[in-house]
Design an enzyme around this catalytic site. Structure first.
Site, PDB file in Angstrom:
ATOM      1  N   HIS A   1       7.931 -77.301  16.082  1.00  0.00           N
ATOM      2  CA  HIS A   1       8.443 -76.493  15.978  1.00  0.00           C
ATOM      3  C   HIS A   1       8.627 -75.066  16.113  1.00  0.00           C
ATOM      4  CE1 HIS A   1      13.055 -76.606  13.794  1.00  0.00           C
ATOM      5  NE2 HIS A   1      12.529 -75.412  13.098  1.00  0.00           N
TER       6      HIS A   1
ATOM      7  N   HIS B   1      13.789 -74.056  17.996  1.00  0.00           N
ATOM      8  CA  HIS B   1      15.104 -73.232  17.225  1.00  0.00           C
ATOM      9  C   HIS B   1      15.719 -72.329  17.314  1.00  0.00           C
ATOM     10  CE1 HIS B   1      16.300 -73.768  13.148  1.00  0.00           C
ATOM     11  NE2 HIS B   1      17.520 -73.251  13.508  1.00  0.00           N
TER      12      HIS B   1
ATOM     13  N   ASP C   1      10.462 -70.888  15.591  1.00  0.00           N
ATOM     14  CA  ASP C   1      11.466 -71.334  15.310  1.00  0.00           C
ATOM     15  C   ASP C   1      11.220 -69.654  15.783  1.00  0.00           C
ATOM     16  OD1 ASP C   1      12.828 -72.536  13.044  1.00  0.00           O
ATOM     17  OD2 ASP C   1      10.505 -72.139  12.009  1.00  0.00           O
TER      18      ASP C   1
ATOM     19  N   ASP D   1      15.412 -79.748   8.418  1.00  0.00           N
ATOM     20  CA  ASP D   1      14.539 -78.109   8.517  1.00  0.00           C
ATOM     21  C   ASP D   1      14.784 -77.357   7.209  1.00  0.00           C
ATOM     22  OD1 ASP D   1      13.125 -76.386   8.836  1.00  0.00           O
ATOM     23  OD2 ASP D   1      14.514 -75.292  11.422  1.00  0.00           O
TER      24      ASP D   1
ATOM     25  N   SER E   1       6.132 -77.395  11.847  1.00  0.00           N
ATOM     26  CA  SER E   1       6.693 -75.674  11.937  1.00  0.00           C
ATOM     27  C   SER E   1       5.262 -74.209  12.120  1.00  0.00           C
ATOM     28  CB  SER E   1       7.867 -75.043  11.213  1.00  0.00           C
ATOM     29  OG  SER E   1       8.239 -73.753  11.108  1.00  0.00           O
TER      30      SER E   1
ATOM     31  N   MET F   1      20.642 -77.491   8.754  1.00  0.00           N
ATOM     32  CA  MET F   1      19.601 -77.129   7.911  1.00  0.00           C
ATOM     33  C   MET F   1      19.416 -76.994   6.759  1.00  0.00           C
ATOM     34  SD  MET F   1      18.083 -75.006  10.180  1.00  0.00           S
ATOM     35  CE  MET F   1      17.023 -73.820   7.955  1.00  0.00           C
TER      36      MET F   1
ATOM     37  N   MET G   1      13.452 -66.243  15.584  1.00  0.00           N
ATOM     38  CA  MET G   1      14.236 -65.074  14.820  1.00  0.00           C
ATOM     39  C   MET G   1      14.515 -63.958  15.288  1.00  0.00           C
ATOM     40  SD  MET G   1      12.910 -65.796  10.941  1.00  0.00           S
ATOM     41  CE  MET G   1      12.378 -68.133  10.485  1.00  0.00           C
TER      42      MET G   1
ATOM     43  N   MET H   1      17.691 -68.964  16.681  1.00  0.00           N
ATOM     44  CA  MET H   1      18.104 -68.251  14.972  1.00  0.00           C
ATOM     45  C   MET H   1      18.518 -67.165  15.800  1.00  0.00           C
ATOM     46  SD  MET H   1      16.059 -69.916  11.902  1.00  0.00           S
ATOM     47  CE  MET H   1      14.276 -69.714  13.239  1.00  0.00           C
TER      48      MET H   1
HETATM   49  C1  DX5 Z   1      13.524 -71.542   8.741  1.00  0.00           C
HETATM   50  C2  DX5 Z   1      13.049 -71.815   9.728  1.00  0.00           C
HETATM   51  C3  DX5 Z   1      11.830 -73.394   9.699  1.00  0.00           C
HETATM   52  C4  DX5 Z   1      10.795 -73.163   8.668  1.00  0.00           C
HETATM   53  C5  DX5 Z   1      10.868 -74.875   7.153  1.00  0.00           C
HETATM   54  O1  DX5 Z   1      14.450 -70.512   8.754  1.00  0.00           O
HETATM   55  O2  DX5 Z   1      14.196 -73.085  10.389  1.00  0.00           O
HETATM   56  O3  DX5 Z   1      11.556 -74.175  10.615  1.00  0.00           O
HETATM   57  O4  DX5 Z   1       9.641 -72.754   9.687  1.00  0.00           O
HETATM   58  O5  DX5 Z   1       9.343 -74.058   6.306  1.00  0.00           O
HETATM   59  P1  DX5 Z   1       9.266 -74.719   5.487  1.00  0.00           P
HETATM   60  O6  DX5 Z   1       8.791 -76.274   5.666  1.00  0.00           O
HETATM   61  O7  DX5 Z   1       8.365 -74.029   4.600  1.00  0.00           O
HETATM   62  O8  DX5 Z   1      10.650 -75.068   4.758  1.00  0.00           O
HETATM   63 ZN    ZN Z   2      13.541 -74.671  12.002  1.00  0.00          ZN
END
Ligand code: DX5
Ligand code: ZN
Length: 224
Positions: free
Chosen positions: A36, A70, A38, A180, A11, A142, A40, A72
């Site tokens: 990955h 991903h 993310d 995740d 990620s 998650m 947001m 969000m």
């Molecule tokens: C959290 C993300 C994850 C995050 C995981 O909302 O979806 O992908 O980057 O990070 P670690 O491995 O540090 O928990």
């Molecule tokens: Zn994620």
């Protein structure tokens, strides 16, 4: 546990953003399988990250990489999904709470030639998956509440990984489970034993001083 085809998804949330090209190149060189990404929006989760132009720039540089987006974001509209498809996503997951017509969205992603996944928060029950198997390429369980890297895995979420695997098996489906949140060398084996196939790793890889060693410890723990 060499029998299953485990994959590590790095990620970039925990990468050095001012040296992202170098960090991603190193991840791919060391053998990270998937990148990955993310997304947001300050609305679905209390944080803000990357948009489609950013993915497009990454795709231009890393032509063969597998980008796992991903989302969000809320509402998760077809327009948003299409922006990431055009930008070069290979896998896209979204959260059912953020989408009114979940089945339609999964079909839309699959019809675009992209792998479709549903992301389940720690408190989201998995029962809806039973009606969606044919539209799902993977399930993203998650293991923390979404929004931030560096959190601790919530133990009860491993029960959900186990339940999703068992539900799929009972229905004669072999679904890919991605986990995740909080995955690290000390818990990856236990998570794998619960039934996970793909492990998102943010801080435990990109945040490590020695990334090569960090990836080796994850693989060693899986293969122990
Ligand atoms: C959290 C993300 C994850 C995050 C995981 O909302 O979806 O992908 O980057 O990070 P670690 O491995 O540090 O928990
Ligand atoms: Zn994620």
């Amino acid at each position: 546990m060499k029998t299953r085809n485990f994959k590590i998804a790095g990620s970039i949330l925990s990468a050095d953003l001012l040296n992202l090209e170098k960090d991603v190149q190193q991840a791919l060189d060391e053998g990270v399988d998937i990148i990955h990404f993310d997304v947001m929006d300050y609305h679905y989760v209390p944080n803000m990250t990357f948009g489609p132009v950013f993915l497009q720039a990454m795709r231009k540089k890393f032509k063969d990489a597998i980008f796992d987006v991903h989302l969000m974001v809320s509402p998760c509209s077809e327009n948003i999904v299409d922006d990431y498809i055009k930008a070069g996503a290979n896998w896209i997951s979204f959260h059912p709470e953020a989408c009114v017509h979940t089945e339609r969205m999964l079909s839309h992603i699959q019809d675009s030639g992209v792998k479709a996944g549903l992301a389940l928060n720690p408190s989201t029950p998995p029962q809806m998956l039973r009606y969606l198997w044919d539209k799902l390429d993977f399930v993203l369980v998650m293991t923390v509440n979404p929004g931030f890297g560096g959190q601790k895995t919530i133990p009860a979420t491993l029960t959900k990984v186990y339940d999703v695997k068992a539900m799929a098996k009972a229905d004669g489906k072999d679904i890919l489970i991605e986990v995740d949140g909080g995955v690290k060398a000390s818990n990856i084996r236990e998570i794998a034993l619960s039934g996970a196939d793909v492990f998102v790793v943010g801080s435990a890889f990109f945040g490590a001083a020695d990334k090569k060693e960090a990836l080796k410890s994850l693989h060693d723990a899986l293969e122990a």
